[in-house]
Write a protein that holds these residues in place. Structure first.
Motif, PDB file in Angstrom:
ATOM      1  N   TRP A 170       0.806  -1.254   0.028  1.00 50.79           N
ATOM      2  CA  TRP A 170       0.040  -0.007  -0.050  1.00 50.79           C
ATOM      3  C   TRP A 170       0.791   1.260   0.158  1.00 50.79           C
ATOM      4  O   TRP A 170       0.358   2.523  -0.283  1.00 50.79           O
ATOM      5  CB  TRP A 170      -0.920   0.079   1.385  1.00 50.79           C
ATOM      6  N   ARG A 171       2.101   1.155   0.266  1.00 48.90           N
ATOM      7  CA  ARG A 171       3.047   2.288   0.360  1.00 48.90           C
ATOM      8  C   ARG A 171       3.288   2.784  -1.046  1.00 48.90           C
ATOM      9  O   ARG A 171       3.840   3.894  -1.469  1.00 48.90           O
ATOM     10  CB  ARG A 171       4.509   1.946   1.177  1.00 48.90           C
ATOM     11  N   ASP A 172       3.170   1.964  -2.170  1.00 48.96           N
ATOM     12  CA  ASP A 172       3.523   2.106  -3.390  1.00 48.96           C
ATOM     13  C   ASP A 172       2.602   2.082  -4.594  1.00 48.96           C
ATOM     14  O   ASP A 172       1.480   1.316  -4.092  1.00 48.96           O
ATOM     15  CB  ASP A 172       4.514   1.142  -4.047  1.00 48.96           C
ATOM     16  N   GLU A 173       2.494   3.104  -5.265  1.00 46.57           N
ATOM     17  CA  GLU A 173       0.950   3.153  -6.211  1.00 46.57           C
ATOM     18  C   GLU A 173       1.243   1.918  -7.176  1.00 46.57           C
ATOM     19  O   GLU A 173       0.034   1.411  -7.469  1.00 46.57           O
ATOM     20  CB  GLU A 173       1.220   4.477  -6.816  1.00 46.57           C
ATOM     21  N   HIS A 174       2.203   1.223  -7.396  1.00 48.51           N
ATOM     22  CA  HIS A 174       2.189   0.005  -8.228  1.00 48.51           C
ATOM     23  C   HIS A 174       1.568  -1.086  -7.537  1.00 48.51           C
ATOM     24  O   HIS A 174       0.885  -1.809  -8.047  1.00 48.51           O
ATOM     25  CB  HIS A 174       3.578  -0.388  -8.971  1.00 48.51           C
TER      26      HIS A 174
ATOM     27  N   PHE B 198      -0.397  -0.819  -4.995  1.00 50.92           N
ATOM     28  CA  PHE B 198      -2.061  -0.242  -4.763  1.00 50.92           C
ATOM     29  C   PHE B 198      -2.574  -0.853  -6.036  1.00 50.92           C
ATOM     30  O   PHE B 198      -3.868  -1.351  -6.214  1.00 50.92           O
ATOM     31  CB  PHE B 198      -2.214   1.260  -4.485  1.00 50.92           C
ATOM     32  N   LEU B 199      -1.956  -0.404  -7.235  1.00 55.36           N
ATOM     33  CA  LEU B 199      -2.728  -0.465  -8.606  1.00 55.36           C
ATOM     34  C   LEU B 199      -2.749  -2.442  -8.790  1.00 55.36           C
ATOM     35  O   LEU B 199      -3.933  -2.685  -9.368  1.00 55.36           O
ATOM     36  CB  LEU B 199      -1.776  -0.162  -9.809  1.00 55.36           C
TER      37      LEU B 199
ATOM     38  N   GLN C 288      -5.729  -3.587  -6.655  1.00 58.72           N
ATOM     39  CA  GLN C 288      -7.066  -3.369  -7.171  1.00 58.72           C
ATOM     40  C   GLN C 288      -7.140  -4.023  -8.450  1.00 58.72           C
ATOM     41  O   GLN C 288      -8.488  -4.353  -9.006  1.00 58.72           O
ATOM     42  CB  GLN C 288      -7.364  -1.948  -7.110  1.00 58.72           C
TER      43      GLN C 288
END
Lengths: 211, 219
Positions: free
Chosen positions: B197-201, B203-204, B207
């Motif tokens: 969750w600390r990295d947008e990749h 997170f992506l 999801q």
């Protein structure tokens, strides 16, 4: 005075179904209008004159090419390339880093050394790229910057650029550049278009939350 | 005037609703505050519950899935070098629309180059399948290879969120087979899977995997 007769559940359901049917019938123009509203910035041919066009070395080829075209058209006198991260295969010497590929691209396009600059190091994310652009722009007295990007990404780029560049008196202008993988006019019909749109909703929310 | 004032006062029923609304709102706010304060713990717990990371044992082969030349192929080399897998397998991926005239995709070529770079001998590597375009195709190719080679164990390293879907897919394709498919986690470039969750990749990826799960459920 007699109280108003309560609406019958059957009637409410009929109204709801009629609404859903209308939405289903009009989904194409609605989704098209939504995509147009989501995209931020003028078409490349309508881009205003600027001090520089900034593009990531990791950008898709058509986005990078658009930066070159904007320079060629005289819309921006300089191309600023942010150095994208090197991949494990680059570090192992198996592949050539993207930054080097982009340098050769600029050579081939005839962009002289004086009209280009590579900035930053090992940039992987937009959130890492924007502070590098801000630092460069602040030391180079830049007023207006062109930021070409994939169409659905423009909203996130514009949001972060406004947040980080506008307070310094700069005017960031995002330029949507269509790619070969989906069309803005029917994005919902391809897996690539659907994923691009959905990923941008998620990323914009993530950016608003974290930055 | 008096009549309208009387009419405007809340009825016992609406007062009861209001009390419920206030109570539910308070509980909601408290739960949200607790969730926020403990987010690192439950986000980490969630990934540990989601991820399938089976212990590695001596295997006949390690299989590199397409799309992971930058990290899965390096992990496969490591497993081979450390003696966990006798052979390194990789798929023959169909060239994409941006690779006209190519017999095989750039990804397959790149995996081959990584194996060359690490001097994995020809006898210890094998390209399997033909023009695969999905994980499903890759697992089908792996099953065909495993049947032919009478393999006992095959290791398939992949990125964290993919492991669960991959395990289910392998379970379905290897039903009735004597081969066991061990799914293990390998960190994608840029972030540690335990802190996704600390990295947008990260997170992506999370999801996107949820999205694919939903889409697959409707197929």
């Amino acid at each position: 005075m007699p109280s108003a007769e309560p609406a019958r559940p059957g009637r409410r359901l009929a109204i709801l179904l009629a609404l859903l049917a209308a939405l289903a019938a009009a989904h194409r123009p609605l989704l098209r209008v939504f995509a147009q509203a989501w995209i931020v910035g003028p078409a490349p041919e309508a881009a205003p004159r600027a001090d520089a066009v900034v593009v990531s070395a990791g950008a898709r080829p058509e986005v990078f090419q658009q930066a070159v075209e904007l320079w060629r058209a005289g819309t921006a006198p300089r191309i600023i390339v942010t150095r994208y991260e090197t991949k494990p295969t680059d570090r192992a010497g198996i592949t050539t880093p993207l930054v080097e590929h982009r340098r050769r691209w600029l050579d081939k396009a005839g962009v002289p050394e004086s009209a280009r600059e590579f900035i930053g190091e090992e940039i992987r994310l937009l959130s890492q790229e924007m502070p590098v652009i801000r630092a460069w722009a602040a030391t180079n007295q830049v007023r207006r910057l062109l930021l070409p990007a994939e169409p659905f990404t423009t909203r996130r780029v514009a949001w972060l650029a406004r947040r980080q560049l506008t307070p310094l008196g700069m005017e960031p202008v995002t330029i949507p550049v269509p790619g070969p993988h989906y069309a803005v006019t029917n994005w919902w019909r391809t897996k690539e278009g659907l994923l691009a749109m959905e990923n941008e909703w998620a990323l914009l929310a993530y950016y608003r939350w974290n930055h | 005037m008096t009549t309208s004032a009387v009419n405007a006062s809340p009825t016992p029923r609406s007062r009861r609703w209001l009390r419920w609304l206030v109570a539910v709102s308070i509980v909601g706010v408290v739960l949200a505050a607790v969730a926020w304060q403990t987010r690192e713990r439950w986000l980490a717990g969630m990934i540990h519950a989601w991820v399938v990371n089976e212990p590695v044992e001596r295997a006949d082969a390690v299989f590199i899935l397409g799309g992971g030349a930058q990290f899965r192929s390096f992990e496969a080399v490591r497993l081979h070098r450390e003696g966990h897998a006798a052979k390194v397998l990789f798929p023959h991926i169909k060239p994409g629309p941006d690779e006209p005239g190519s017999a095989v995709s750039r990804e397959t070529v790149l995996i081959g180059k990584v194996l060359d770079h690490h001097t994995i001998p020809a006898a210890a590597r094998e390209e399997i399948g033909r023009d695969v375009t999905s994980t499903r195709d890759e697992i089908a190719a792996l099953r065909a290879w495993a049947d032919g080679a009478q393999a006992r164990v095959v290791i398939v390293p992949t990125d964290p969120f993919h492991t669960r879907r991959l395990k289910a897919l392998a379970g379905a394709h290897f039903a009735g087979s004597a081969t066991r498919v061990l799914v293990t986690v390998v960190d994608p470039p840029g972030y540690r899977w335990q802190e996704w969750w600390r990295d947008e990749h990260g997170f992506l990826s999370f999801q996107n995997e949820l999205l694919k799960g939903v889409l697959n459920a409707f197929r």
